[in-house]
Design a protein around this motif. Sequence first.
Motif, short mmCIF file in Angstrom:
data_model
loop_
_atom_site.label_atom_id
_atom_site.label_comp_id
_atom_site.label_asym_id
_atom_site.label_seq_id
_atom_site.Cartn_x
_atom_site.Cartn_y
_atom_site.Cartn_z
N PHE A 113 13.75 37.72 -49.69
CA PHE A 113 13.99 39.05 -49.14
C PHE A 113 13.67 40.11 -50.18
O PHE A 113 14.05 40.00 -51.35
CB PHE A 113 15.44 39.18 -48.67
N ASP A 114 12.98 41.15 -49.73
CA ASP A 114 12.69 42.28 -50.61
C ASP A 114 13.89 43.21 -50.72
O ASP A 114 14.14 43.77 -51.78
CB ASP A 114 11.47 43.06 -50.08
N VAL A 115 14.61 43.36 -49.63
CA VAL A 115 15.76 44.26 -49.57
C VAL A 115 16.91 43.55 -48.87
O VAL A 115 16.73 42.98 -47.79
CB VAL A 115 15.42 45.57 -48.82
N ILE A 116 18.10 43.59 -49.48
CA ILE A 116 19.32 43.11 -48.85
C ILE A 116 20.32 44.26 -48.85
O ILE A 116 20.60 44.84 -49.90
CB ILE A 116 19.92 41.90 -49.58
N VAL A 117 20.85 44.58 -47.68
CA VAL A 117 21.84 45.65 -47.54
C VAL A 117 23.15 45.05 -47.06
O VAL A 117 23.19 44.35 -46.04
CB VAL A 117 21.37 46.74 -46.55
N VAL A 118 24.22 45.29 -47.80
CA VAL A 118 25.55 44.80 -47.42
C VAL A 118 26.36 45.99 -46.90
O VAL A 118 26.76 46.88 -47.65
CB VAL A 118 26.27 44.15 -48.61
N ASP A 119 26.57 45.99 -45.58
CA ASP A 119 27.38 47.03 -44.95
C ASP A 119 28.36 46.36 -43.97
O ASP A 119 28.74 46.93 -42.96
CB ASP A 119 26.50 48.04 -44.22
N GLY A 120 28.76 45.15 -44.30
CA GLY A 120 29.69 44.42 -43.46
C GLY A 120 30.09 43.12 -44.16
O GLY A 120 29.43 42.69 -45.10
N PRO A 121 31.21 42.53 -43.72
CA PRO A 121 32.07 42.99 -42.62
C PRO A 121 32.98 44.13 -43.07
O PRO A 121 32.82 44.65 -44.16
CB PRO A 121 32.87 41.74 -42.27
N GLN A 122 33.92 44.48 -42.19
CA GLN A 122 34.84 45.55 -42.54
C GLN A 122 35.68 45.17 -43.75
O GLN A 122 35.99 44.00 -43.96
CB GLN A 122 35.75 45.87 -41.34
N GLY A 123 36.05 46.18 -44.53
CA GLY A 123 36.70 45.90 -45.81
C GLY A 123 38.10 46.45 -45.94
O GLY A 123 38.41 47.17 -46.89
N PHE A 124 38.96 46.09 -44.99
CA PHE A 124 40.35 46.54 -45.10
C PHE A 124 41.26 45.63 -44.27
O PHE A 124 40.80 44.89 -43.40
CB PHE A 124 40.50 48.00 -44.63
N ASP A 125 42.54 45.65 -44.59
CA ASP A 125 43.59 44.94 -43.86
C ASP A 125 43.27 43.46 -43.65
O ASP A 125 43.06 42.74 -44.60
CB ASP A 125 43.85 45.64 -42.51
N ARG A 126 43.20 43.03 -42.40
CA ARG A 126 43.05 41.60 -42.10
C ARG A 126 41.60 41.13 -42.16
O ARG A 126 41.33 39.94 -41.98
CB ARG A 126 43.61 41.30 -40.72
N TYR A 127 40.67 42.04 -42.38
CA TYR A 127 39.26 41.67 -42.40
C TYR A 127 38.88 41.03 -43.73
O TYR A 127 39.53 41.25 -44.76
CB TYR A 127 38.40 42.91 -42.11
N PRO A 128 37.78 40.24 -43.74
CA PRO A 128 37.46 39.48 -44.96
C PRO A 128 36.87 40.30 -46.10
O PRO A 128 36.81 39.81 -47.23
CB PRO A 128 36.45 38.44 -44.46
N GLY A 129 36.43 41.52 -45.84
CA GLY A 129 35.81 42.28 -46.93
C GLY A 129 34.41 41.78 -47.23
O GLY A 129 33.89 40.89 -46.56
N ARG A 130 33.80 42.32 -48.27
CA ARG A 130 32.37 42.08 -48.51
C ARG A 130 32.09 41.18 -49.70
O ARG A 130 30.94 41.08 -50.15
CB ARG A 130 31.67 43.43 -48.67
N ALA A 131 33.12 40.51 -50.22
CA ALA A 131 32.91 39.65 -51.38
C ALA A 131 31.94 38.52 -51.06
O ALA A 131 31.01 38.25 -51.84
CB ALA A 131 34.25 39.09 -51.87
N GLN A 132 32.12 37.84 -49.93
CA GLN A 132 31.22 36.74 -49.58
C GLN A 132 29.80 37.23 -49.30
O GLN A 132 28.82 36.57 -49.66
CB GLN A 132 31.74 35.98 -48.36
N SER A 133 29.68 38.37 -48.66
CA SER A 133 28.36 38.93 -48.38
C SER A 133 27.62 39.22 -49.69
O SER A 133 26.43 38.90 -49.83
CB SER A 133 28.48 40.21 -47.55
N VAL A 134 28.33 39.83 -50.64
CA VAL A 134 27.70 40.18 -51.91
C VAL A 134 27.38 38.92 -52.71
O VAL A 134 26.27 38.78 -53.27
CB VAL A 134 28.61 41.12 -52.72
N ALA A 135 28.33 37.99 -52.80
CA ALA A 135 28.11 36.77 -53.57
C ALA A 135 26.92 35.98 -53.02
O ALA A 135 26.09 35.48 -53.78
CB ALA A 135 29.37 35.91 -53.56
N THR A 136 26.83 35.87 -51.69
CA THR A 136 25.72 35.15 -51.08
C THR A 136 24.40 35.87 -51.33
O THR A 136 23.37 35.23 -51.56
CB THR A 136 25.96 34.98 -49.57
#
Length: 249
Positions: A113-136
């Motif tokens: 991929f030339d460009v990867i944009v992380v704008d999900g999942p939602q990052g508050f309360d019961r949602y998983p946040g973006r740690a897995q998205s960024v790490a992957t």
Amino acid sequence: PPAQMALEQYMAIATVLMGKSRPRMLFYGCGLDTAAWQRLVVDRLRGELVVLEGTSEWAARCKAASPASDIRTISYDSTPMNAQAKLLQVGSSHWSEQVGLLSLSEDLHRRDFDVIVVDGPQGFDRYPGRAQSVATSVWLARNATPGHHTHLFLHDSARPHERLVLARFVEQPGTAAVRLGDHLPRKGLAQYLIPSAAKHKDTHSSWSLHRSDPTSHHRASSLSSSLDASRSTEHHSSRQTTIVRHWRS
């Protein structure tokens, strides 16, 4: 473009895409702007766009609005945000050990991929946040074809949790990431350039998320110097007009 990000942030991403021949883009989190990215990346630039969404209902809604888009539903198994806060109290390194890579299809593992944009999942309360998205995303970038460089963008990068995620998974010496900027409107959009760590073709599993490469800091410094030397002096207003025209047409 739609208003999920500020115009300056859309332009930062679109500028990179328009500088590539048939760009490949991976986007975490579908939304109101998915159809716009489809028009720019696929229809105008003849590139490839894959959108990953953690909520099946929202994925279906986005697919209805943009039927031609490649929208895939994925599952997050990281600790919810409200529990991550407790793990952070005992140190970010302990917390990072609880974050695994997302389970993606083999075709995504083999795609540069030339460009990867992380704008999900939602990052508050019961949602998983973006740690897995960024790490992957970092894993995909470091295990790309030798010589490949990936632009990584994280939206909402000014929020406290996102800053911790960047510090742990992107700004470590082993990633060799070069920070290109932070576009501040609407809670921030951090931009990094990450080189592949692969030494030979088809060695996509060579780089580990938690392994440090002692030579990477030197490579990152050299890459940063090269970028500074080669940055374009093209007038900003001219580039802005071109990007907006391509997006709207």
